[in-house]
Design a protein around this motif. Structure first.
Motif, PDB file in Angstrom:
ATOM      1  N   HIS A   1     -23.897  -3.146  61.804  1.00 58.37           N
ATOM      2  CA  HIS A   1     -24.437  -2.455  62.976  1.00 58.37           C
ATOM      3  C   HIS A   1     -24.955  -1.087  62.584  1.00 58.37           C
ATOM      4  O   HIS A   1     -25.235  -0.247  63.423  1.00 58.37           O
ATOM      5  CB  HIS A   1     -23.381  -2.361  64.092  1.00 58.37           C
ATOM      6  CG  HIS A   1     -22.057  -1.848  63.606  1.00 58.37           C
ATOM      7  ND1 HIS A   1     -21.122  -2.666  63.028  1.00 58.37           N
ATOM      8  CD2 HIS A   1     -21.539  -0.615  63.607  1.00 58.37           C
ATOM      9  CE1 HIS A   1     -20.055  -1.944  62.680  1.00 58.37           C
ATOM     10  NE2 HIS A   1     -20.288  -0.696  63.024  1.00 58.37           N
ATOM     11  N   GLN A   2     -25.065  -0.886  61.256  1.00 57.39           N
ATOM     12  CA  GLN A   2     -25.568   0.402  60.781  1.00 57.39           C
ATOM     13  C   GLN A   2     -26.906   0.206  60.084  1.00 57.39           C
ATOM     14  O   GLN A   2     -26.976  -0.471  59.049  1.00 57.39           O
ATOM     15  CB  GLN A   2     -24.551   1.024  59.826  1.00 57.39           C
ATOM     16  CG  GLN A   2     -23.265   1.430  60.547  1.00 57.39           C
ATOM     17  CD  GLN A   2     -22.124   1.640  59.573  1.00 57.39           C
ATOM     18  OE1 GLN A   2     -21.708   0.720  58.878  1.00 57.39           O
ATOM     19  NE2 GLN A   2     -21.627   2.853  59.521  1.00 57.39           N
TER      20      GLN A   2
ATOM     21  N   SER B   1     -27.487  -4.880  72.359  1.00 62.08           N
ATOM     22  CA  SER B   1     -26.954  -5.450  71.118  1.00 62.08           C
ATOM     23  C   SER B   1     -25.935  -6.526  71.462  1.00 62.08           C
ATOM     24  O   SER B   1     -25.357  -6.536  72.546  1.00 62.08           O
ATOM     25  CB  SER B   1     -26.290  -4.367  70.262  1.00 62.08           C
ATOM     26  OG  SER B   1     -27.268  -3.520  69.712  1.00 62.08           O
TER      27      SER B   1
ATOM     28  N   VAL C   1     -16.794  -2.625  65.753  1.00 66.80           N
ATOM     29  CA  VAL C   1     -17.720  -1.516  65.950  1.00 66.80           C
ATOM     30  C   VAL C   1     -16.983  -0.303  66.520  1.00 66.80           C
ATOM     31  O   VAL C   1     -16.294  -0.417  67.528  1.00 66.80           O
ATOM     32  CB  VAL C   1     -18.855  -1.949  66.914  1.00 66.80           C
ATOM     33  CG1 VAL C   1     -19.696  -0.760  67.323  1.00 66.80           C
ATOM     34  CG2 VAL C   1     -19.718  -3.022  66.255  1.00 66.80           C
ATOM     35  N   ARG C   2     -17.096   0.827  65.830  1.00 68.15           N
ATOM     36  CA  ARG C   2     -16.444   2.045  66.313  1.00 68.15           C
ATOM     37  C   ARG C   2     -17.460   3.125  66.673  1.00 68.15           C
ATOM     38  O   ARG C   2     -17.099   4.252  66.929  1.00 68.15           O
ATOM     39  CB  ARG C   2     -15.473   2.592  65.255  1.00 68.15           C
ATOM     40  CG  ARG C   2     -14.291   1.672  65.005  1.00 68.15           C
ATOM     41  CD  ARG C   2     -13.178   2.368  64.229  1.00 68.15           C
ATOM     42  NE  ARG C   2     -12.051   1.481  64.039  1.00 68.15           N
ATOM     43  CZ  ARG C   2     -11.950   0.590  63.047  1.00 68.15           C
ATOM     44  NH1 ARG C   2     -12.917   0.500  62.159  1.00 68.15           N
ATOM     45  NH2 ARG C   2     -10.902  -0.193  62.942  1.00 68.15           N
ATOM     46  N   VAL C   3     -18.725   2.772  66.658  1.00 71.70           N
ATOM     47  CA  VAL C   3     -19.779   3.725  67.000  1.00 71.70           C
ATOM     48  C   VAL C   3     -20.599   3.152  68.160  1.00 71.70           C
ATOM     49  O   VAL C   3     -20.413   1.997  68.545  1.00 71.70           O
ATOM     50  CB  VAL C   3     -20.711   3.990  65.790  1.00 71.70           C
ATOM     51  CG1 VAL C   3     -19.942   4.681  64.673  1.00 71.70           C
ATOM     52  CG2 VAL C   3     -21.317   2.687  65.280  1.00 71.70           C
ATOM     53  N   THR C   4     -21.485   3.960  68.713  1.00 73.44           N
ATOM     54  CA  THR C   4     -22.358   3.474  69.773  1.00 73.44           C
ATOM     55  C   THR C   4     -23.473   2.638  69.155  1.00 73.44           C
ATOM     56  O   THR C   4     -24.112   3.068  68.202  1.00 73.44           O
ATOM     57  CB  THR C   4     -22.974   4.667  70.538  1.00 73.44           C
ATOM     58  OG1 THR C   4     -21.913   5.524  70.921  1.00 73.44           O
ATOM     59  CG2 THR C   4     -23.723   4.190  71.771  1.00 73.44           C
ATOM     60  N   VAL C   5     -23.654   1.437  69.686  1.00 74.05           N
ATOM     61  CA  VAL C   5     -24.736   0.593  69.178  1.00 74.05           C
ATOM     62  C   VAL C   5     -25.888   0.606  70.190  1.00 74.05           C
ATOM     63  O   VAL C   5     -25.679   0.912  71.365  1.00 74.05           O
ATOM     64  CB  VAL C   5     -24.270  -0.862  68.922  1.00 74.05           C
ATOM     65  CG1 VAL C   5     -23.291  -0.917  67.771  1.00 74.05           C
ATOM     66  CG2 VAL C   5     -23.682  -1.482  70.171  1.00 74.05           C
ATOM     67  N   PRO C   6     -27.105   0.260  69.744  1.00 76.17           N
ATOM     68  CA  PRO C   6     -28.248   0.265  70.660  1.00 76.17           C
ATOM     69  C   PRO C   6     -28.021  -0.671  71.857  1.00 76.17           C
ATOM     70  O   PRO C   6     -27.293  -1.661  71.752  1.00 76.17           O
ATOM     71  CB  PRO C   6     -29.398  -0.240  69.799  1.00 76.17           C
ATOM     72  CG  PRO C   6     -28.975   0.002  68.390  1.00 76.17           C
ATOM     73  CD  PRO C   6     -27.491  -0.113  68.374  1.00 76.17           C
ATOM     74  N   ALA C   7     -28.660  -0.362  72.979  1.00 70.96           N
ATOM     75  CA  ALA C   7     -28.572  -1.196  74.176  1.00 70.96           C
ATOM     76  C   ALA C   7     -29.025  -2.615  73.843  1.00 70.96           C
ATOM     77  O   ALA C   7     -29.855  -2.824  72.964  1.00 70.96           O
ATOM     78  CB  ALA C   7     -29.459  -0.607  75.269  1.00 70.96           C
TER      79      ALA C   7
END
Ligand SMILES: [Mn+2]
Length: 332
Positions: free
Chosen positions: A94-95, A128, A120-126
């Motif tokens: 996801h990076q 996703s 996932v520990r970060v914000t991913v794009p809408a």
């Protein structure tokens, strides 16, 4: 994951990708079977379901082990990414940074969307599609076929099966679920030749890899009264055996599988003179603590790190730490 939430997530993902005219599908550097299989499977899905012609690109070449996959030859490097890309679909990570030069080639103004099964520990794009309960992104691609009642071509099924089988260690890892097997059953019904794939992917070892195996077995060290095993390879080993870094994949399991061994350590000298460390553990043992001690991370069963020291020095430090850990049973 709750099934309604998952259905919603799949729908949002589909609503976004189906309006793309020229999507780019990419995955992480050093691609594995799930990376290659899932991008080819996803490209096949977009073609079948929506008539969309996606372009697949990876920073590193498709490994020899997967070159035979249908359409593998159409996966390009970053240099051949078309200029008219209007969506970047990132799979099995996801990076965007993990896509290396491919991500760098994609313009800042191109929207990104992710399909991934890692935590996932970060914000991913809408829009996703994230499912950490999936054994492979290949399984998630199968969900897309199922959700849209799209039939698999034999080529698409083969790509998805390679993704599914490689990320589950041929359906052996604990991540393998009834769902995984149900998906595999659909793929076999769609024309996958199980024997052929098993023969090509799991029962074939390149001669250079076999030569590396000989070297790591020859110099294995048994530590902590047989509870840990450690080995190493130098850059000279790789060149003398005519091997590529990808030929070292999975060799650590020969150590981990020894009866009584709880932790396996594989140290590899890199081109820049540092030491890449892979760690594997038996169930119930958390090897990520060892990785964290040396600045790395990972999961309980599989972890790793890179130590900015020459091979011999790094191996010495790890040996000392593992012996001390087992002797005192401290957090290792
Ligand atoms: Mn994966």
């Amino acid at each position: 994951m709750e099934s309604v939430a998952k259905a919603d997530m799949i729908q949002a993902f589909l609503d976004r990708v189906r309006v793309a005219k020229r999507p780019l599908i990419g995955s992480h550097v050093s691609p594995d079977g799930d990376a290659v299989g899932s991008i080819l499977g996803l490209a096949a899905f977009l073609r079948q379901a929506y008539g969309i012609d996606a372009h697949c690109a990876l920073q590193d070449p498709v490994p020899d082990l997967y070159q035979w996959l249908p359409n593998a030859s159409q996966v390009t490097g970053a240099d051949s990414v078309p200029d008219d890309i209007d969506l970047f679909i990132v799979a099995d990570t996801h990076q965007v940074e993990r896509t290396g030069s491919v991500g760098e080639k994609v313009g800042e103004d191109v929207p990104v969307i992710v399909i991934d099964h890692h935590i996932v520990r970060v914000t991913v794009p809408a829009h996703s599609y994230i499912d950490s309960s999936a054994a492979a992104v290949g399984e998630m691609v199968c969900e897309l076929f199922a959700a849209t009642n799209t039939s698999y071509t034999p080529e698409a099924a083969t790509a998805c099966y390679v993704a599914l089988s490689t990320d589950t260690g041929c359906f052996r890892y604990p991540s393998t679920t009834a769902r995984t097997h149900a998906m595999a059953a659909d793929l076999i019904e769609a024309g996958v030749d199980v024997g052929d794939i098993t023969e090509r992917v799991f029962d074939t070892m390149s001669l250079p890899k076999f030569a590396l195996l000989g070297r790591i077995l020859h110099r294995v060290e048994i530590l902590a009264d047989g509870r840990a095993a450690m080995t190493n390879l130098t850059t000279a080993d790789l060149s003398e055996c005519g091997a590529k870094p990808e030929d070292t994949d999975g060799l650590i399991n020969f150590l981990r599988n020894v009866d009584g061994v709880e932790i396996a350590v594989f140290c590899r000298e890199t081109e820049d003179g540092s030491t890449k460390v892979s760690l594997r553990a038996r169930p119930g043992i958390d090897v990520s603590a060892v990785a964290r001690h040396f600045g790395g991370g990972g999961h309980a069963a599989a972890a790793g790190t890179t130590i900015e020291k020459p091979l011999a020095e790094a191996c010495g430090e790890i040996t000392e730490y593992i012996e001390a850990t087992f002797a005192g049973e401290i957090g290792g």
